[in-house]
Enzyme design. Sequence first.
Site, PDB file in Angstrom:
ATOM      1  CB  ALA A  13      71.558  19.004   8.577  1.00  0.00           C
ATOM      2  NE  ARG A  35      74.846  13.676   0.450  1.00  0.00           N
ATOM      3  CZ  ARG A  35      74.600  14.724  -0.304  1.00  0.00           C
ATOM      4  NH1 ARG A  35      74.106  14.556  -1.517  1.00  0.00           N
ATOM      5  NH2 ARG A  35      74.812  15.960   0.128  1.00  0.00           N
ATOM      6  CB  THR A  36      78.427  13.398   4.623  1.00  0.00           C
ATOM      7  OG1 THR A  36      78.016  13.883   3.354  1.00  0.00           O
ATOM      8  CG2 THR A  36      79.903  13.645   4.817  1.00  0.00           C
ATOM      9  CB  SER A 130      56.828  24.550  12.770  1.00  0.00           C
ATOM     10  OG  SER A 130      57.233  25.875  13.092  1.00  0.00           O
ATOM     11  N   GLY A 131      59.534  24.749  14.389  1.00  0.00           N
ATOM     12  CA  GLY A 131      60.106  25.069  15.697  1.00  0.00           C
ATOM     13  C   GLY A 131      61.600  25.285  15.602  1.00  0.00           C
ATOM     14  N   GLY A 132      62.151  25.095  14.404  1.00  0.00           N
ATOM     15  CA  GLY A 132      63.593  25.279  14.233  1.00  0.00           C
ATOM     16  C   GLY A 132      64.361  24.280  15.075  1.00  0.00           C
ATOM     17  CE  LYS A 184      57.014  24.202   9.297  1.00  0.00           C
ATOM     18  NZ  LYS A 184      58.134  24.349   8.465  1.00  0.00           N
ATOM     19  CG  HIS A 187      53.515  27.267  10.688  1.00  0.00           C
ATOM     20  ND1 HIS A 187      54.849  27.536  10.437  1.00  0.00           N
ATOM     21  CD2 HIS A 187      53.371  27.381  12.030  1.00  0.00           C
ATOM     22  CE1 HIS A 187      55.469  27.785  11.567  1.00  0.00           C
ATOM     23  NE2 HIS A 187      54.600  27.706  12.552  1.00  0.00           N
ATOM     24  CG  ASN A 188      57.017  27.620   7.051  1.00  0.00           C
ATOM     25  OD1 ASN A 188      56.584  27.144   8.102  1.00  0.00           O
ATOM     26  ND2 ASN A 188      58.156  27.232   6.521  1.00  0.00           N
ATOM     27  CD  GLU A 191      58.271  31.125  10.306  1.00  0.00           C
ATOM     28  OE1 GLU A 191      57.797  30.030  10.670  1.00  0.00           O
ATOM     29  OE2 GLU A 191      59.397  31.215   9.782  1.00  0.00           O
TER      30      GLU A 191
HETATM   31  P1  NBP Z   1      69.269  21.008   5.258  1.00  0.00           P
HETATM   32  O1  NBP Z   1      68.013  21.458   4.615  1.00  0.00           O
HETATM   33  O2  NBP Z   1      70.405  21.959   5.348  1.00  0.00           O
HETATM   34  O3  NBP Z   1      69.781  19.681   4.501  1.00  0.00           O
HETATM   35  C1  NBP Z   1      70.983  19.052   4.870  1.00  0.00           C
HETATM   36  C2  NBP Z   1      70.783  17.558   4.942  1.00  0.00           C
HETATM   37  O4  NBP Z   1      70.328  17.040   3.681  1.00  0.00           O
HETATM   38  C3  NBP Z   1      72.096  16.854   5.240  1.00  0.00           C
HETATM   39  O5  NBP Z   1      71.839  15.761   6.080  1.00  0.00           O
HETATM   40  C4  NBP Z   1      72.532  16.391   3.843  1.00  0.00           C
HETATM   41  O6  NBP Z   1      73.392  15.303   3.856  1.00  0.00           O
HETATM   42  C5  NBP Z   1      71.200  15.978   3.294  1.00  0.00           C
HETATM   43  N1  NBP Z   1      71.197  15.764   1.832  1.00  0.00           N
HETATM   44  C6  NBP Z   1      71.295  16.640   0.819  1.00  0.00           C
HETATM   45 BR1  NBP Z   1      71.577  18.425   1.005  1.00  0.00          BR
HETATM   46  N2  NBP Z   1      71.223  16.073  -0.385  1.00  0.00           N
HETATM   47  C7  NBP Z   1      71.079  14.776  -0.147  1.00  0.00           C
HETATM   48  C8  NBP Z   1      70.931  13.652  -0.983  1.00  0.00           C
HETATM   49  N3  NBP Z   1      70.899  13.768  -2.303  1.00  0.00           N
HETATM   50  N4  NBP Z   1      70.837  12.428  -0.407  1.00  0.00           N
HETATM   51  C9  NBP Z   1      70.851  12.307   0.937  1.00  0.00           C
HETATM   52  N5  NBP Z   1      70.970  13.332   1.792  1.00  0.00           N
HETATM   53  C10 NBP Z   1      71.072  14.563   1.262  1.00  0.00           C
HETATM   54  O7  NBP Z   1      68.974  20.444   6.730  1.00  0.00           O
HETATM   55  P2  NBP Z   1      68.071  21.053   7.899  1.00  0.00           P
HETATM   56  O8  NBP Z   1      68.273  22.520   8.058  1.00  0.00           O
HETATM   57  O9  NBP Z   1      68.301  20.151   9.052  1.00  0.00           O
HETATM   58  O10 NBP Z   1      66.595  20.836   7.364  1.00  0.00           O
HETATM   59  C11 NBP Z   1      66.056  19.556   7.043  1.00  0.00           C
HETATM   60  C12 NBP Z   1      64.656  19.767   6.507  1.00  0.00           C
HETATM   61  O11 NBP Z   1      63.850  20.373   7.534  1.00  0.00           O
HETATM   62  C13 NBP Z   1      64.559  20.707   5.314  1.00  0.00           C
HETATM   63  O12 NBP Z   1      63.514  20.295   4.463  1.00  0.00           O
HETATM   64  C14 NBP Z   1      64.215  22.030   5.934  1.00  0.00           C
HETATM   65  O13 NBP Z   1      63.571  22.908   5.042  1.00  0.00           O
HETATM   66  C15 NBP Z   1      63.285  21.587   7.052  1.00  0.00           C
HETATM   67  N6  NBP Z   1      63.179  22.521   8.183  1.00  0.00           N
HETATM   68  C16 NBP Z   1      64.253  23.194   8.618  1.00  0.00           C
HETATM   69  C17 NBP Z   1      64.105  24.065   9.698  1.00  0.00           C
HETATM   70  C18 NBP Z   1      65.297  24.813  10.234  1.00  0.00           C
HETATM   71  O14 NBP Z   1      65.077  25.649  11.129  1.00  0.00           O
HETATM   72  N7  NBP Z   1      66.509  24.546   9.761  1.00  0.00           N
HETATM   73  C19 NBP Z   1      62.872  24.211  10.325  1.00  0.00           C
HETATM   74  C20 NBP Z   1      61.797  23.458   9.866  1.00  0.00           C
HETATM   75  C21 NBP Z   1      61.965  22.619   8.789  1.00  0.00           C
HETATM   76  P3  NBP Z   1      75.000  15.552   3.834  1.00  0.00           P
HETATM   77  O15 NBP Z   1      75.388  15.786   5.259  1.00  0.00           O
HETATM   78  O16 NBP Z   1      75.524  14.295   3.281  1.00  0.00           O
HETATM   79  O17 NBP Z   1      75.247  16.751   2.947  1.00  0.00           O
END
Ligand code: NBP
Length: 488
Positions: A13, A35-36, A130-132, A184, A187-188, A191
């Site tokens: 993602a 996964r997908t 961190s950093g989005g 982390k 940090h959040n 934030e």
């Molecule tokens: P998401 O937190 O939206 O998660 C989506 C991903 O998780 C997809 O690849 C999805 O696979 C996979 N997934 C799920 Br949901 N359930 C699963 C399972 N049972 N088995 C395998 N894969 C599974 O993604 P993100 O926003 O990229 O964040 C990833 C991590 O980084 C999170 O912990 C988030 O809190 C952290 N984070 C995010 C940010 C941000 O700005 N977004 C910043 C810092 C940290 P699929 O495609 O098959 O559904």
Amino acid sequence: MTDLCDIGVIGLAVMGANLARNAAHKGFGVALYNRTGSRTDAVMAEHGSEGRFVPSHGLEDFVASLAKPRAIVIMVKAGKPVDAVIEELLPLLDGGDIVIDGGNSLFSDSNRREAALKQKGLRFVGMGVSGGEEGALLGPSMMPGGERDAYERIAPMVTRMAAQVDGEPCATYIGPAGAGHYVKMVHNGIEYADMQLITEAYDLFKTVYGMDAPLIATIFEGWKTSPLDSYLIDITTEVLKKTDAKTGKPLVDVIVDEAEQKGTGRWTAANALDLGVPLTGITEAVFARALSGRRALRGEAEKLLPFEAPAGRTASQADIDAVRDALYASKIVAYAQGFEQMTAASKDYGWGLKLGEVATIWRGGCIIRAAFLNRIRDAYAAKQEIPNLVLEDYFRDAVLKAEPAWRKVVGLAVEHGVAIPAFSSSLSYYDGLRRARGPANLLQGLRDFFGAHTYRRLDEEGHFHTRWSQDGAEQRTDRPSEGGTPRS
Ligand code: NBP
């Protein structure tokens, strides 16, 4: 084999895909799995030419495409999905392989996962990132925790992928087990407090002074040359400047006033309660989001408890500077509390956190990156342990200088009925901190009255109980006060 990958990323993602691209841009071979499968295909279609990627639609192929000992970054939704991925991976891995959880996992989950993987001869790194989206791609701040030798193995990749400030990477070994995810989390939390303070400053300008969003944007823009200079101030300017294409109004005026949260702020506040650390700024920020979420109730309440916006006062430059100074002082308090929490956690959990290094790696890549962090780094360079940053020269001078403005701004908001929970709780914390003798003597008297919880005297050692409802006599007791002594 030369074509085996240096690093693998599971979960493509926003964060995973960009982190994988970042690694590829730095010259590392990157194995991809999601996964997908269609998500993997989409990343390859859009970005496959940016570096050396090896996509797989099955975990077995993915694992086989990695050089040993394997370094696998899991970037999936925090919680059960991380456990599910680890379960699936386990039978495919060999001793010494390193599983890196780069998501926003709860630190206690990372403690558990590290112990479980160690039992199986595998190594675990719980790494806060961190950093989005942009940070993940161009260089985030990375906070890895776990076994040091596991970190050393991945350090060449992690430090190259991280943001760089003054030639230093925004990544360093944080400490054992869940320490990386803990840092982390704080940090959040910081934030949350930073954003809440900015929001309160915006509300003061909007509600007390009747300013519109573009005008407020110019004020925030001006603060770039102040000690408030930071990424969050920069993006506040951008958000306030933006015009809505549909209505022609400032976009911020058509956004619903209901803040969402994913949990890291709440975890920080809950952990502060566990540790007995007074974390007022972050906790108020979490509660402010919760209150914002009660939109229907607020709508009803405004009918019953009418709020009258004050007739727009004209803001002088001194008024604007006062809000800036109040924001800065409150921000100092929020950071001081966050650092105090990490100090307490480091002691309680035996982590040996180096907080100067934490300030250093937060200077770039992450959401709270700010010039201000250099000051925290300087403070820790001069002293290993700091009980409270507010007492260090630079910060003490800053809050003393800001104090009159801080009081004026809090008073103004109270007078006009504008909620400023983070500004005012930070000021109250500051006022409580600088009183060698506070009012908790009365509290202890009350506790002893109804619960015989005992109290200590200023003039004598030991614990005492007064028979308040009987003969009124005081007796010395060996029984320590129930609930233990507060954290000193
Ligand atoms: P998401 O937190 O939206 O998660 C989506 C991903 O998780 C997809 O690849 C999805 O696979 C996979 N997934 C799920 Br949901 N359930 C699963 C399972 N049972 N088995 C395998 N894969 C599974 O993604 P993100 O926003 O990229 O964040 C990833 C991590 O980084 C999170 O912990 C988030 O809190 C952290 N984070 C995010 C940010 C941000 O700005 N977004 C910043 C810092 C940290 P699929 O495609 O098959 O559904």
